[in-house]
Design an enzyme around this catalytic site. Sequence first.
Site, short mmCIF file in Angstrom:
data_model
loop_
_atom_site.label_atom_id
_atom_site.label_comp_id
_atom_site.label_asym_id
_atom_site.label_seq_id
_atom_site.Cartn_x
_atom_site.Cartn_y
_atom_site.Cartn_z
N LYS B 98 -5.59 -12.82 0.95
CA LYS B 98 -5.84 -12.14 -0.31
C LYS B 98 -4.71 -12.56 -1.24
O LYS B 98 -3.55 -12.16 -1.04
CB LYS B 98 -5.87 -10.62 -0.13
N GLY B 159 -3.22 1.01 -8.20
CA GLY B 159 -2.68 2.34 -7.98
C GLY B 159 -2.88 3.31 -9.12
O GLY B 159 -2.48 4.47 -9.03
N ALA B 185 -8.69 -2.80 -6.85
CA ALA B 185 -7.72 -2.06 -7.68
C ALA B 185 -8.38 -1.16 -8.71
O ALA B 185 -9.34 -1.55 -9.38
CB ALA B 185 -6.76 -3.00 -8.40
N GLY B 186 -7.86 0.05 -8.81
CA GLY B 186 -8.28 0.98 -9.85
C GLY B 186 -9.17 2.11 -9.37
O GLY B 186 -9.38 3.08 -10.08
N ALA B 207 -7.30 1.18 -1.65
CA ALA B 207 -6.06 1.44 -0.90
C ALA B 207 -5.55 2.83 -1.28
O ALA B 207 -5.91 3.81 -0.63
CB ALA B 207 -5.03 0.36 -1.17
N SER B 208 -4.78 2.89 -2.38
CA SER B 208 -4.17 4.17 -2.79
C SER B 208 -5.18 5.30 -2.88
O SER B 208 -4.86 6.44 -2.51
CB SER B 208 -3.50 4.02 -4.15
#
Lengths: 67, 258
Positions: B98, B159, B185-186, B207-208
């Site tokens: 990645k 994040g 992301a986001g 993720a987050s």
Amino acid sequence: MNVQVNGEERRVIDSATVDDIVRLLMVQDARGIAVARNSEIVLRASWTTVRLEEGDHIEVLQAVQGG
Amino acid sequence: MNDDSLVIAGERFTSRLILGTGGAPSHEVLQRAITASGCEIVTVAMRRVTPDGAGSVLDTVVRASCRVLPNTAGCYTARDAVTTARLAREALQTNWIKLEVIADERTLLPDPIELVSAAEQLVDDGFVVLPYTNDDPVLAERLQRVGCAAVMPLGSPIGSGAGIRNPYNLRIIVERATVPVVLDAGIGTASDAAIAMELGCAAVLAASAITRAEDPELMAEAVRHAVIAGRLAHRAGRIPQRTYAVESTPSQGVADFR
């Protein structure tokens, strides 16, 4: 001689190999670890044979949690 | 239509959710979140060794029998990203990467020039390159042209949990893509993941949104369902949006009361 290991100055014996550096870092488990010497990858098979030179920059990396 | 596998570089996956492992408070929590998410691919980063740290995240990944996808997080130049990718390949015995090349630490937005350069070098070196990219259709196309196996546009900054800020661009990226588009992301919560899938993304990376949720395991389950729901809705084909009502009940045969 002096070499840089993961950003820290280290004094090692003149005949030190990459393998000695990995041991120096007290890595318990060598899975998921890779070494770069002056930005070039040192394959695991040659850790015991590649000797360091004065001023070498060594990075020893492992897999950690990350996005 | 029964086999709705995600295919990246010839490999098939049942789950369309990829889990980023950053931010989990412990390996135990991460383990439970991986299981609840049903994911088959998880990301890891490469960092300097600590005496006790080696192997532990890998144990978690192996226990969950997931494919490990290393990233180049923290790299600001193509040169550093290429070296990090090669280290990851040596450390983890995978040629999947990645690719992240960040422009600055406040926005964590990708540096498009360095990104394309790194992607080109890594493709030439035999990597399966999955680049984290801006929501820019032109850049996404450039990345495909140099041989990337997927493109991973952001919905909003890493994040931030701000969701998909530019669905129009994302739709253009999806429509023109010849490789899987993975929303990266986001994502802030389950509905963001569903929207990404409804827009036609092939998969979502979270993720987050999961690891930093109050209950990561529960959020992992929520996002898993959202990805499945969004995918089904995309395949089902939604009705067009209109300004005025279109009656759903027949207008013939209405009683005339006098």
